[in-house]
Design an enzyme around this catalytic site. Sequence first.
Site, short mmCIF file in Angstrom:
data_model
loop_
_atom_site.label_atom_id
_atom_site.label_comp_id
_atom_site.label_asym_id
_atom_site.label_seq_id
_atom_site.Cartn_x
_atom_site.Cartn_y
_atom_site.Cartn_z
CG LEU A 82 -1.73 -1.24 1.54
CD1 LEU A 82 -2.65 -0.99 2.73
CD2 LEU A 82 -2.52 -1.70 0.33
CB SER A 127 -4.68 4.80 -8.10
OG SER A 127 -5.34 6.05 -8.15
CD GLU A 129 -6.04 10.73 -9.86
OE1 GLU A 129 -5.51 11.21 -10.88
OE2 GLU A 129 -6.97 11.29 -9.24
CE1 TYR A 151 -0.48 7.59 -6.20
CE2 TYR A 151 -2.49 8.07 -7.42
CZ TYR A 151 -1.82 7.35 -6.45
OH TYR A 151 -2.48 6.38 -5.74
#
Length: 322
Positions: A82, A127, A129, A151
């Site tokens: 994580l 993610s 994203e 990211y």
Amino acid sequence: MKRAIITGITGQDGSYLAELLLEKGYEVHGLVRRVALEDARHRLSRILPIRDRIQLHAASLESFPSLYNVINQVRPDELYHLAAQSFVSYSFDDAFSTFRTNIDGTHYVLESVKQAAPGCKVYFAGSSEMFGNASESPQTEETKFSPRSPYGISKVTGFDLSTNYRDAYNMFVCSGILFNHESPRRGFEFVTRKITSHVARIKAKQIDKLPLGNLSAQRDWGFAGDYVLAMWQMLQQEVPRDFVIATGETHSVQEFCEAAFSHAGLNWQDHVVVDPAFYRPAEIHQLIGDASLARRELGWKPTATFTELVHSMVENDLQQCK
């Protein structure tokens, strides 16, 4: 008794996951920076209630030897990766650090497991994203990635590394493509916690204004406690595969503001100030996930509604202000 290692155990997800694994009878180990052990009250705040029930090890995502040594020592049955530089806005300011932590760190974790504990099941925290401004909505496991931030790029690379280790070395590695998930434990730098903490401070008359960026940006927000259950469920399957985890609902930053201020008996329009400085260089306007596969294969579904989530965060911050 199963043994699990959690990287990023001191974060929002890591703390909820550690509690879940303890409830299920696991021996839980966490990787933390050495500085965290020296400043436990501040840096270990989310896991202080369970500190005496878990084992912490000093290691760095930027150091392969430190990761290998811990994994070789613990020989875990499951590893949940994580830890990451997860603040999207900061990734624009320092892409080099984001890539070093998120890409190299993931590579080091996977290679350490391959060499020291090849039978260990690995979860990689993907993610939403990664989808960026996707070509279709809602997004599924088959949607093409089109990241719009350093990211997001780093997470796509971590996802590809995880897939490669699964295919090339026959390792049990799966990725959870998690959409935004929040809780009272969310970091203050994230927009949701920024909103709820400012609401509490405005209610307490400590401040009067809340500066924000794009109020029209839409996200699929869920409760972090629900999402860590999905992580665990993924590693209990016979065959590794990747899953989208989301509520299937989308709400704007403005809607979040309305719900948060209203819960405190305030009018958001009296306090929110739009500041262009908080706009991203490359904005994602809408993210919404389709978790149908997770519902079918894992039996997973979200339990908290959007309104319940916002209210719980506001209540927590109101209490902290008192």
